[in-house]
Design a protein around this motif. Structure first.
Motif, mmCIF file in Angstrom:
data_model
loop_
_atom_site.group_PDB
_atom_site.id
_atom_site.type_symbol
_atom_site.label_atom_id
_atom_site.label_comp_id
_atom_site.label_asym_id
_atom_site.label_seq_id
_atom_site.Cartn_x
_atom_site.Cartn_y
_atom_site.Cartn_z
ATOM 1 N N GLY A 125 30.029 42.875 41.197
ATOM 2 C CA GLY A 125 31.052 43.469 40.344
ATOM 3 C C GLY A 125 32.372 43.626 41.080
ATOM 4 N N GLU A 126 33.317 44.200 40.365
ATOM 5 C CA GLU A 126 34.643 44.431 40.926
ATOM 6 C C GLU A 126 34.972 45.905 40.744
ATOM 7 O OE1 GLU A 126 39.212 42.870 40.153
ATOM 8 O OE2 GLU A 126 37.636 42.399 38.731
ATOM 9 N N TRP A 127 35.352 46.585 41.803
ATOM 10 C CA TRP A 127 35.689 48.006 41.763
ATOM 11 C C TRP A 127 37.156 48.121 41.407
ATOM 12 C CZ3 TRP A 127 32.488 51.902 41.604
ATOM 13 C CH2 TRP A 127 32.952 53.194 41.826
ATOM 14 N N CYS B 9 33.279 50.286 37.873
ATOM 15 C CA CYS B 9 32.761 48.997 38.291
ATOM 16 C C CYS B 9 32.865 48.061 37.099
ATOM 17 C CB CYS B 9 31.302 49.134 38.732
ATOM 18 S SG CYS B 9 30.566 47.578 39.258
ATOM 19 N N ARG B 10 33.608 47.010 37.265
ATOM 20 C CA ARG B 10 33.713 46.001 36.220
ATOM 21 C C ARG B 10 32.785 44.863 36.608
ATOM 22 N NH1 ARG B 10 39.441 44.135 35.394
ATOM 23 N NH2 ARG B 10 39.610 46.212 34.532
ATOM 24 N N ARG B 11 31.719 44.741 35.844
ATOM 25 C CA ARG B 11 30.736 43.704 36.150
ATOM 26 C C ARG B 11 31.154 42.417 35.491
ATOM 27 N NH1 ARG B 11 24.854 45.727 35.301
ATOM 28 N NH2 ARG B 11 24.558 43.632 36.067
ATOM 29 N N ALA C 117 28.742 54.131 45.421
ATOM 30 C CA ALA C 117 28.890 53.438 44.139
ATOM 31 C C ALA C 117 29.715 52.163 44.308
ATOM 32 C CB ALA C 117 29.553 54.358 43.117
ATOM 33 N N ARG C 118 30.761 52.235 45.112
ATOM 34 C CA ARG C 118 31.606 51.057 45.354
ATOM 35 C C ARG C 118 30.794 49.959 46.033
ATOM 36 N NH1 ARG C 118 36.046 53.047 48.374
ATOM 37 N NH2 ARG C 118 37.026 53.490 46.381
ATOM 38 N N ARG D 297 31.218 58.158 45.998
ATOM 39 C CA ARG D 297 32.129 57.106 45.547
ATOM 40 C C ARG D 297 31.966 55.857 46.409
ATOM 41 N NH1 ARG D 297 37.062 59.447 46.077
ATOM 42 N NH2 ARG D 297 36.882 60.357 44.013
ATOM 43 N N GLU E 149 37.888 55.438 38.619
ATOM 44 C CA GLU E 149 37.474 54.220 39.306
ATOM 45 C C GLU E 149 36.173 53.775 38.677
ATOM 46 O OE1 GLU E 149 37.181 55.295 43.391
ATOM 47 O OE2 GLU E 149 39.325 55.240 43.693
ATOM 48 N N CYS F 291 28.345 48.424 43.583
ATOM 49 C CA CYS F 291 29.057 47.600 42.604
ATOM 50 C C CYS F 291 29.390 46.237 43.199
ATOM 51 C CB CYS F 291 30.341 48.306 42.167
ATOM 52 S SG CYS F 291 31.412 47.319 41.111
ATOM 53 N N ILE F 292 29.969 46.250 44.370
ATOM 54 C CA ILE F 292 30.356 44.996 45.016
ATOM 55 C C ILE F 292 29.120 44.188 45.384
ATOM 56 C CG2 ILE F 292 31.467 44.042 47.077
ATOM 57 C CD1 ILE F 292 33.461 46.415 46.845
#
Length: 73
Positions: free
Chosen positions: A48-50, A59-61, A39-40, A36, A57, A43-44
């Protein structure tokens, strides 16, 4: 191979399998936490935004701006 030697080899294999399974189950929370965190960070790192959605949970890209798209090409 004598029957007692075969039986001893079988018992050793079974015990090793059980020990490996116990180890994997007992260390699962640590491995999940590490995945996790990886992945966080990825993503960042990609901009992106975790976020947490319900119990998950994700990842919003964010969509890159036209200036960022032009910069890549």
């Amino acid at each position: 191979m004598s029957p007692s030697l075969a039986r001893n080899a079988f018992v050793i294999v079974v015990l090793a399998t059980i020990a490996a399974t116990v180890f994997r189950v007992s260390t699962a929370p640590d491995r999940i936490k590490e995945r996790r965190n990886t992945a966080r960070a990825a993503c960042i790192g990609m901009g992106g935004e975790w976020v947490q959605v319900g119990n998950d949970e994700i990842c919003r890209r964010t969509e890159p701006s036209p200036a960022q798209q032009a910069k890549k090409t």
